[in-house]
Every structure is written in structure tokens, then in C-alpha cells.
Design a protein around this motif. Structure first.
Motif, short mmCIF file in Angstrom:
data_model
loop_
_atom_site.label_atom_id
_atom_site.label_comp_id
_atom_site.label_asym_id
_atom_site.label_seq_id
_atom_site.Cartn_x
_atom_site.Cartn_y
_atom_site.Cartn_z
N LEU A 125 40.71 -1.53 19.41
CA LEU A 125 40.36 -1.74 18.01
C LEU A 125 40.74 -3.15 17.57
CD1 LEU A 125 41.74 1.60 16.53
CD2 LEU A 125 39.38 1.12 17.15
N PRO A 126 39.97 -3.73 16.65
CA PRO A 126 40.34 -5.04 16.09
C PRO A 126 41.65 -4.91 15.29
CG PRO A 126 38.03 -4.53 15.66
CD PRO A 126 38.65 -3.28 16.17
N PRO A 127 42.47 -5.96 15.25
CA PRO A 127 43.75 -5.92 14.53
C PRO A 127 43.62 -5.49 13.08
CG PRO A 127 43.63 -7.89 15.88
CD PRO A 127 42.28 -7.25 15.94
N VAL A 128 42.60 -5.98 12.37
CA VAL A 128 42.45 -5.62 10.96
C VAL A 128 42.14 -4.13 10.79
CG1 VAL A 128 39.97 -6.18 10.91
CG2 VAL A 128 41.30 -6.27 8.80
N VAL A 129 41.45 -3.54 11.76
CA VAL A 129 41.14 -2.11 11.70
C VAL A 129 42.40 -1.29 11.99
CG1 VAL A 129 39.79 -0.25 12.75
CG2 VAL A 129 38.74 -2.48 12.33
N ILE A 130 43.22 -1.75 12.93
CA ILE A 130 44.49 -1.08 13.22
C ILE A 130 45.36 -1.06 11.98
CG2 ILE A 130 46.62 -1.22 14.57
CD1 ILE A 130 44.98 -2.44 16.83
N SER A 131 45.39 -2.17 11.26
CA SER A 131 46.19 -2.26 10.03
C SER A 131 45.72 -1.24 9.01
CB SER A 131 46.10 -3.68 9.47
OG SER A 131 46.82 -3.79 8.26
N LYS A 132 44.40 -1.07 8.88
CA LYS A 132 43.86 -0.09 7.93
C LYS A 132 44.24 1.34 8.33
CE LYS A 132 39.85 -2.70 6.25
NZ LYS A 132 38.37 -2.72 6.12
N LEU A 133 44.18 1.62 9.62
CA LEU A 133 44.53 2.97 10.09
C LEU A 133 45.99 3.29 9.83
CD1 LEU A 133 42.59 3.12 13.49
CD2 LEU A 133 42.13 4.47 11.45
N ARG A 134 46.85 2.30 9.98
CA ARG A 134 48.27 2.52 9.73
C ARG A 134 48.57 2.66 8.25
NH1 ARG A 134 50.44 -1.99 14.10
NH2 ARG A 134 50.48 -0.60 15.91
N THR A 135 47.85 1.91 7.43
CA THR A 135 48.07 1.97 5.98
C THR A 135 47.50 3.25 5.39
OG1 THR A 135 47.92 -0.45 5.89
CG2 THR A 135 47.75 0.73 3.81
N TYR A 136 46.32 3.66 5.88
CA TYR A 136 45.66 4.86 5.36
C TYR A 136 45.29 5.77 6.53
CZ TYR A 136 45.08 1.53 1.52
OH TYR A 136 45.30 0.59 0.56
N PRO A 137 46.28 6.44 7.13
CA PRO A 137 46.03 7.25 8.34
C PRO A 137 45.10 8.43 8.11
CG PRO A 137 48.23 7.66 7.46
CD PRO A 137 47.69 6.49 6.71
N ASP A 138 44.96 8.90 6.88
CA ASP A 138 44.13 10.07 6.61
C ASP A 138 42.72 9.70 6.14
OD1 ASP A 138 46.28 11.75 7.22
OD2 ASP A 138 47.07 11.61 5.17
N ARG A 139 42.43 8.42 6.06
CA ARG A 139 41.12 7.99 5.59
C ARG A 139 40.21 7.58 6.75
NH1 ARG A 139 42.18 4.03 0.35
NH2 ARG A 139 43.52 5.46 -0.85
N GLN A 140 38.93 7.79 6.56
CA GLN A 140 37.95 7.34 7.54
C GLN A 140 37.70 5.85 7.32
OE1 GLN A 140 36.50 9.34 9.94
NE2 GLN A 140 35.54 7.52 10.80
#
Length: 324
Positions: free
Chosen positions: A96-111
Motif C-alpha cells: 500500500l502507498p504510505p498515505v493510504v497506510i496512514s488513513k487505515l491507521r487513523t480510520y481503521p473501521d472506514r473504507q
């Protein structure tokens, strides 16, 4: 007095050792080591009292040895955890791109789904998947890996984002917006053709053919899956890029109308072949153009996109000397 001094020495040595070691420990580990050291100190003091040692040298050595073994085990365990975390981070960055990883960590329950108004996508079709693996399978797989690594490096060097390997697809302008995404992918494509040609000169047993298609427009992107993540892109822009690639023959670079418009400021470096309106499966009539790789100037384009700032040397007669 001898007993007191022995315990004092033990506590001092332990405190200094852990004071330095704690710089590399996490909070929980620091607390555990501190408690173990305190328990060991009290235990050694009680043991010395019951055994009535006079010199205390053996007790000191034993206590320090126990303390070292415990600390060492904790340090090794901590290093193992740090190593595992680092490896996991590297593996995740390969998916995954770094910016996408950051989003997943910040909002783990969001698509994670994003829509980009303007980005470019490129497909690379190759004959590497048609190589007969029953004949010299090891050499064939090495050839495939060489080409994939070659394209990966070009992609990384030019700020493009790899999406998948088979078929090879990469994008530019997402997930991080980039104004010159179209010309960046065209440059990548021209470099890939050049590198593949050089590769074939030294690998005549497994010659590689490629054809590339690029399209520009609105693209949706998001993360698929829960157990095994995959970052992928969708939309009519992506589908048309695939059709453009299929239209071309081996060794051709086919571009869509929007890509053609986007790279117009760089026209002096290109020679185009206009195929007019062509019927594409599922897309109807599409205006198709190809970049003539033999007549286009990659070096001039590269210099324009990556200018080298030259600081000329000032001649002696150009220096003005003012009288005081």
C-alpha cells in the motif's frame, strides 16, 4: 560494614547498567527490569545475611551475573519485537502507498475510497508471461524478475505508483496529486522501451516484447479486502487505458485523447502517428494516437523535465575590484 558496602556496590553497578540500557527499552520493559533488579538486590542481601559471608565477593559476582542474564534476555526479546515491527512495516509499504497506510491507521473501521478528478494510468503488456516455463524454467523466471525489477525502478525513480504486476499497471497523480502526471507516465514508458531494448541485446535467449497504453482522466481508487489488502484503481479511464494497450502492436506506445492534450506543451519532443477514429470493444469509436518512439526525443524531454542548474565560473576579467 562489608555487607552494606557490597550491596551498595551491587545497587550502583546495576543502576548504572540499567540507566544506560533503558535508553533502548520501551516503558513496560523499563519497569519490569527495574522491579527484577530490586528483587535481586533484596534477595542477595537476605542471602548474605543468612549465610553470614564476610567478603561478599562471590555474592556480588553471582548477583551481577543473574542481573546481566535477565537484562540480556529482555534486550534480545525487545530487539526481536522491533525487528518484526520493522519487517511488517516494510511489507506493508510494498502493498500500500504510505498515505493510504496512514488513513487505515487513523480510520481503521472506514473504507478507504478516493476519487481523483485528473490522473493518468498506464498498462504494460508483455510476452514474459507467455514464456515456456517447461524449458529452462529457472532462466525464464529470472528473465521475468529482471524485467519486473527494471520497470519497478523506473516507476520509483519518476514518482509513479505501481498497482499490480500482471498485467503491469501503474498510475501517477494519485494517491498524491501531481500536476504533470501525464507527461511523467509518457516519460516512464519511453524509458521502459529503451531499457527493454538494451536488455534484449544481452539476453537473446529470452527476448522481451512490450506494448504500452496510457490514458488520462477521472479515476477512483481504494483498498480492497480485509485479510489481504490490495490498493486498486477503477473507472472508465482505467478501462480505456487497457483497451488502448490491447490495440497496439508489440513495441508501440498508444495514448488516449486526454493524455494527448495533457502533454501538448511538450510536443516539440514527440512525433505522433494518428490512427483516427478506431472501434474499440465496449468503447465505441475512439480517437487513437501513438508516439513514434524512433523519432521522438527522450533525452531532450528528460532534460526539459529535469533541468540541470549550471554555475559557470566567473573569469578574472569579469570581477570588478573597487578601490577602498
Amino acid at each position: 560494614e562489608d555487607q552494606t558496602s557490597t550491596v551498595t556496590v551491587f545497587v550502583t553497578i546495576g543502576a548504572l547498567a540499567h540507566g544506560l540500557g533503558f535508553l533502548y527499552f520501551r516503558t513496560v520493559t523499563k519497569f519490569v527490569v527495574l522491579i527484577l533488579h530490586l528483587i535481586a538486590t533484596i534477595g542477595i542481601f537476605a542471602w548474605r545475611e543468612s549465610s553470614r559471608w564476610s567478603t561478599g565477593a562471590a555474592g556480588d559476582v553471582f548477583a551481577i551475573l543473574i542481573d546481566y542474564i535477565v537484562s540480556r534476555k529482555l534486550l534480545v526479546r525487545e530487539a526481536g519485537i522491533e525487528s518484526a515491527v520493522t519487517l511488517s512495516e516494510k511489507l506493508l509499504l510494498n502493498v500500500l502507498p504510505p498515505v493510504v497506510i496512514s488513513k487505515l491507521r487513523t480510520y481503521p473501521d472506514r473504507q478507504v475510497v478516493d476519487v481523483f478528478g485528473s490522473a493518468s494510468v498506464m498498462f504494460i503488456y508483455s510476452n514474459i508471461m507467455d514464456i515456456d516455463l517447461s524449458r529452462e524454467a529457472d532462466d525464464a523466471i529470472l528473465a521475468i524478475n529482471d524485467i519486473v525489477f527494471l520497470i519497478d525502478q523506473i516507476c520509483k525513480d519518476n514518482g509513479a505508483e505501481k498497482i499490480k504486476t500482471s498485467p503491469y499497471m501503474l498510475v501517477c497523480g494519485l494517491p498524491i496529486p501531481k500536476e504533470d502526471h501525464a507527461i511523467t507516465l509518457v516519460k516512464c514508458a519511453m524509458k521502459i522501451f529503451s531499457e527493454v531494448a538494451s536488455y534484449n541485446l544481452t539476453h537473446i535467449d529470452f527476448p522481451i516484447d512490450v506494448k504500452i497504453g496510457i490514458n488520462t482522466g477521472k479515476i477512483s481508487a481504494g483498498v480492497l479486502g480485509k485479510m489481504k489488502f490490495q490498493y486498486d484503481v477503477f473507472g472508465d479511464t482505467v478501462n480505456l487505458a487497457s483497451r488502448l494497450t490491447s490495440f497496439g502492436e508489440w513495441g508501440t506506445l498508444t495514448i488516449g485523447a486526454e493524455t494527448r492534450k495533457a502533454i501538448a506543451p511538450h510536443d516539440p519532443h514527440f512525433v505522433f502517428q494518428d490512427h483516427g477514429e478506431v472501434e474499440l470493444k465496449g468503447k465505441g469509436l475512439v480517437h487513437i494516437q501513438q508516439i513514434d518512439l524512433a523519432l521522438s526525443n527522450l533525452d531532450a524531454l528528460d532534460k526539459e523535465l529535469n533541468p540541470v542548474i549550471s554555475f559557470g565560473r566567473m573569469e578574472d576579467d569579469e570581477v570588478e575590484v573597487q578601490d577602498a
